[in-house]
Write an enzyme that holds these catalytic residues in place. Structure first.
Site, PDB file in Angstrom:
ATOM      1  N   GLU A   1       0.832  -1.216   0.000  1.00 23.41           N
ATOM      2  CA  GLU A   1       0.000   0.000   0.000  1.00 23.41           C
ATOM      3  C   GLU A   1       0.865   1.265   0.000  1.00 23.41           C
ATOM      4  OE1 GLU A   1      -3.096   0.093   2.992  1.00 23.41           O
ATOM      5  OE2 GLU A   1      -3.490   2.204   2.613  1.00 23.41           O
TER       6      GLU A   1
ATOM      7  N   LYS B   1      -7.610  -0.242  11.471  1.00 27.02           N
ATOM      8  CA  LYS B   1      -6.998  -0.669  10.203  1.00 27.02           C
ATOM      9  C   LYS B   1      -5.728   0.149   9.964  1.00 27.02           C
ATOM     10  CE  LYS B   1      -6.246  -1.032   5.614  1.00 27.02           C
ATOM     11  NZ  LYS B   1      -5.286  -0.240   4.808  1.00 27.02           N
TER      12      LYS B   1
ATOM     13  N   ASP C   1       3.399 -14.287  11.834  1.00 26.33           N
ATOM     14  CA  ASP C   1       2.108 -14.738  11.314  1.00 26.33           C
ATOM     15  C   ASP C   1       1.100 -13.595  11.425  1.00 26.33           C
ATOM     16  OD1 ASP C   1      -0.431 -15.850  11.028  1.00 26.33           O
ATOM     17  OD2 ASP C   1       0.123 -17.745  11.970  1.00 26.33           O
TER      18      ASP C   1
ATOM     19  N   HIS D   1      -2.298  11.183  -0.151  1.00 22.62           N
ATOM     20  CA  HIS D   1      -2.400   9.939  -0.917  1.00 22.62           C
ATOM     21  C   HIS D   1      -2.404  10.166  -2.419  1.00 22.62           C
ATOM     22  CE1 HIS D   1      -4.042   6.845   2.166  1.00 22.62           C
ATOM     23  NE2 HIS D   1      -3.176   7.645   2.714  1.00 22.62           N
TER      24      HIS D   1
HETATM   25  P1  NDP Z   1       7.993 -23.813  15.694  1.00 17.06           P
HETATM   26  O1  NDP Z   1       7.120 -24.969  15.604  1.00 17.06           O
HETATM   27  O2  NDP Z   1       9.012 -23.602  14.639  1.00 17.06           O
HETATM   28  O3  NDP Z   1       8.638 -23.865  17.144  1.00 17.06           O
HETATM   29  C1  NDP Z   1       9.642 -23.010  17.545  1.00 17.06           C
HETATM   30  C2  NDP Z   1      10.878 -23.840  17.750  1.00 17.06           C
HETATM   31  O4  NDP Z   1      11.993 -22.986  17.749  1.00 17.06           O
HETATM   32  C3  NDP Z   1      10.865 -24.505  19.121  1.00 17.06           C
HETATM   33  O5  NDP Z   1      10.187 -25.712  19.099  1.00 17.06           O
HETATM   34  C4  NDP Z   1      12.343 -24.664  19.395  1.00 17.06           C
HETATM   35  O6  NDP Z   1      12.735 -25.938  18.959  1.00 17.06           O
HETATM   36  C5  NDP Z   1      13.021 -23.631  18.499  1.00 17.06           C
HETATM   37  N1  NDP Z   1      13.708 -22.619  19.296  1.00 17.06           N
HETATM   38  C6  NDP Z   1      15.009 -22.259  19.137  1.00 17.06           C
HETATM   39  N2  NDP Z   1      15.347 -21.319  20.007  1.00 17.06           N
HETATM   40  C7  NDP Z   1      14.271 -21.058  20.755  1.00 17.06           C
HETATM   41  C8  NDP Z   1      13.999 -20.148  21.818  1.00 17.06           C
HETATM   42  N3  NDP Z   1      14.939 -19.338  22.282  1.00 17.06           N
HETATM   43  N4  NDP Z   1      12.762 -20.122  22.341  1.00 17.06           N
HETATM   44  C9  NDP Z   1      11.791 -20.920  21.859  1.00 17.06           C
HETATM   45  N5  NDP Z   1      11.975 -21.802  20.879  1.00 17.06           N
HETATM   46  C10 NDP Z   1      13.204 -21.877  20.305  1.00 17.06           C
HETATM   47  O7  NDP Z   1       7.169 -22.440  15.759  1.00 17.06           O
HETATM   48  P2  NDP Z   1       6.103 -21.959  16.779  1.00 17.06           P
HETATM   49  O8  NDP Z   1       5.757 -22.983  17.798  1.00 17.06           O
HETATM   50  O9  NDP Z   1       6.570 -20.640  17.254  1.00 17.06           O
HETATM   51  O10 NDP Z   1       4.834 -21.795  15.854  1.00 17.06           O
HETATM   52  C11 NDP Z   1       4.753 -20.725  14.962  1.00 17.06           C
HETATM   53  C12 NDP Z   1       4.188 -21.213  13.647  1.00 17.06           C
HETATM   54  O11 NDP Z   1       2.946 -21.866  13.862  1.00 17.06           O
HETATM   55  C13 NDP Z   1       3.925 -20.088  12.706  1.00 17.06           C
HETATM   56  O12 NDP Z   1       4.426 -20.463  11.447  1.00 17.06           O
HETATM   57  C14 NDP Z   1       2.404 -20.005  12.670  1.00 17.06           C
HETATM   58  O13 NDP Z   1       1.970 -19.507  11.431  1.00 17.06           O
HETATM   59  C15 NDP Z   1       2.009 -21.432  12.888  1.00 17.06           C
HETATM   60  N6  NDP Z   1       0.683 -21.742  13.417  1.00 17.06           N
HETATM   61  C16 NDP Z   1      -0.184 -20.786  13.882  1.00 17.06           C
HETATM   62  C17 NDP Z   1      -1.413 -21.148  14.389  1.00 17.06           C
HETATM   63  C18 NDP Z   1      -2.318 -20.098  14.946  1.00 17.06           C
HETATM   64  O14 NDP Z   1      -1.921 -18.958  15.074  1.00 17.06           O
HETATM   65  N7  NDP Z   1      -3.565 -20.433  15.281  1.00 17.06           N
HETATM   66  C19 NDP Z   1      -1.825 -22.555  14.436  1.00 17.06           C
HETATM   67  C20 NDP Z   1      -0.827 -23.464  13.951  1.00 17.06           C
HETATM   68  C21 NDP Z   1       0.390 -23.066  13.466  1.00 17.06           C
HETATM   69  P3  NDP Z   1      13.833 -26.761  19.748  1.00 17.06           P
HETATM   70  O15 NDP Z   1      13.683 -26.404  21.213  1.00 17.06           O
HETATM   71  O16 NDP Z   1      13.530 -28.149  19.450  1.00 17.06           O
HETATM   72  O17 NDP Z   1      15.125 -26.279  19.207  1.00 17.06           O
END
Ligand code: NDP
Length: 422
Positions: free
Chosen positions: A79, A259, A275, A373
């Protein structure tokens, strides 16, 4: 001779200036200069039925001052005028000491809902009395988040309509937005509760009403900062306050007010790989939390006649997880911002939302939104009818003088220019 302003430079000159100011590395500048698409292999692995790529421009808000630190903030947005307005607001806010973060909670909520429980009150008592057992279940379900110092913190229970048992799980997801972490823990808790109490698991999932991640930020401005060619700063400030009070009373206006705020917030959310659907759902559910949809900002006079603006908005953002570690442009955006924690990122995004609201309201209550705009709309229109970069120079001034700024006018003027140049 004064050096040209950032917005007057070409893309390559802007990148060079960011490198010169040590805000961007040579390597990141080269990456942005090339505007490479994602590798097919990577894109194909990210989504289903991959057939191509969709591009958005990436811009920058310069020198956004939040909690005493100055940030270069990336924005991905289509935009026109949003980035110009954000820069304008960033300057006004910086001249007045910048944005203060008043509070920034950070816990994610998940919902586990069971039905068909014969004794709902007994079920509530059991959950309330067995948190330690449920916490062990959560730890086993997602041990790595526990190792990082996070995980399940608390469970509260609610009986809804004497039919549903709802468990609200409070989960610390550390530097991640945490949807997947929360969902994994919710599902494990749902099965553990059902195994003991019976009933049927209806659903177990994160809630996007992320009221545990609300950031509150404020800015205090000398009203003189808001003066325009025709209005005093005091008059603009008073109108800005009146416009906010009107939004508190009128849902139609509150939606547009919000908005404008989300114009800024979403653009940074996109640039930082977060997200935006989750952020939008959270912001609007928070705006409607009392049952009456409200503006996310408030503007008022302080006792010493300064204009004070406040924003409160859920910002469950991450600096790891999801697509953040995968998308190369997001990595560059993170380095450009120099962000160390998810809380810090949320604070900067709240400041951007507040600034976007300031700029939009100022324009709206003074010159009107269209004045600023017009030039940008004319440019979009000219490009849409096929004007080349060299034709734009001639076409734009003519379009802006024309009585009606529309496709027909743009097409006619462009044909005339082409006929004259033949
Ligand atoms: P991930 O599933 O990628 O989980 C984050 C991973 O990052 C952790 O499991 C951890 O893995 C790793 N990590 C590394 N460093 C850190 C830290 N310092 N703190 C925390 N985690 C760390 O992502 P999210 O769980 O954040 O989920 C976000 C995604 O889910 C987005 O893509 C979103 O679009 C999607 N989503 C959204 C929904 C909603 O909003 N309703 C529903 C379903 C999905 P490890 O500890 O194993 O290294």
């Amino acid at each position: 001779m004064t050096s040209p302003k950032f917005y007057q430079l070409s893309k390559s000159e802007r990148l060079a200036r960011l490198v010169e100011a040590n805000q961007l590395s040579e390597k990141d500048a080269q990456f942005l200069a090339q505007s490479q698409p994602l590798a097919d292999e990577l894109a194909d692995s990210m989504i289903e039925n991959y057939i191509g790529q969709y591009h958005l421009p990436l811009g920058i808000v310069q020198d956004v001052m939040v909690a005493g630190k100055v940030y270069q903030v990336p924005m991905a947005i289509e935009e026109p005028s949003v980035i110009a307005a954000a820069n304008n607001a960033a300057k006004m806010m910086r001249l007045n000491g910048g944005v203060t973060i008043e509070s920034g909670q950070r816990v994610m909520f998940g919902e586990v809902v069971l039905t068909d429980l014969p004794q709902l009150a007994d079920a509530v008592k059991w959950v309330d009395n067995h948190f330690a057992i449920l916490q062990t279940v959560a730890q086993k379900a997602h041990p790595s988040i526990v190792k990082r110092g996070g995980g399940l913190q608390k469970i509260t229970t609610t009986i809804v309509e004497n039919r549903f048992l709802k468990l609200n799980l409070e989960i610390d997801t550390k530097a991640a937005m945490g949807a997947n972490i929360v969902n994994t823990i919710c599902e494990a808790i749902a099965h553990a509760v059902q195994a003991t109490l019976g009933g049927t698991i209806l659903l177990s999932v994160l809630t996007n009403a992320a009221f545990g991640s609300v950031v509150k930020a404020s800015v205090t401005l000398n009203p003189e900062t808001l003066a325009t060619a025709t209005l005093t700063g005091d008059a603009v400030a008073q109108r800005l306050i009146d416009a906010t009070q009107f939004a508190q009373l009128d849902v139609a206006r509150a939606a547009t007010h919000n908005k404008g705020i989300m114009n800024g917030i979403d653009a940074v959310i996109m640039a930082t790989g977060n997200d935006w659907r989750a952020i939008e759902a959270g912001a609007h559910s928070y705006a409607a939390r009392t049952g009456h949809y409200q503006p996310l900002t408030d503007w008022s006079w302080t006792s010493d006649h300064q204009l004070r603006g406040q924003i409160a908005v859920p910002l469950p953002v991450g600096i790891v997880g999801g697509s953040i570690g995968i998308l190369p442009t997001v990595q560059v955006a993170q380095r450009l911002m120099v962000i160390e924690t998810a809380e810090e990122l949320a604070g900067v995004i709240a400041a951007i939302g507040l600034g976007q609201n300031l700029a939009a309201l100022k324009a709206l209550v003074s010159d009107g939104i269209q004045k600023g705009h017009m030039a940008l709309q004319a440019k979009s229109l000219a490009i849409a009818v096929g004007a080349t970069a060299s034709e734009l120079t001639t076409l734009l001034p003519q379009l802006l003088k024309a009585p009606h700024l529309n496709t027909e006018t743009a097409t006619t003027l462009l044909s005339q220019i082409r006929a004259e140049n033949r």
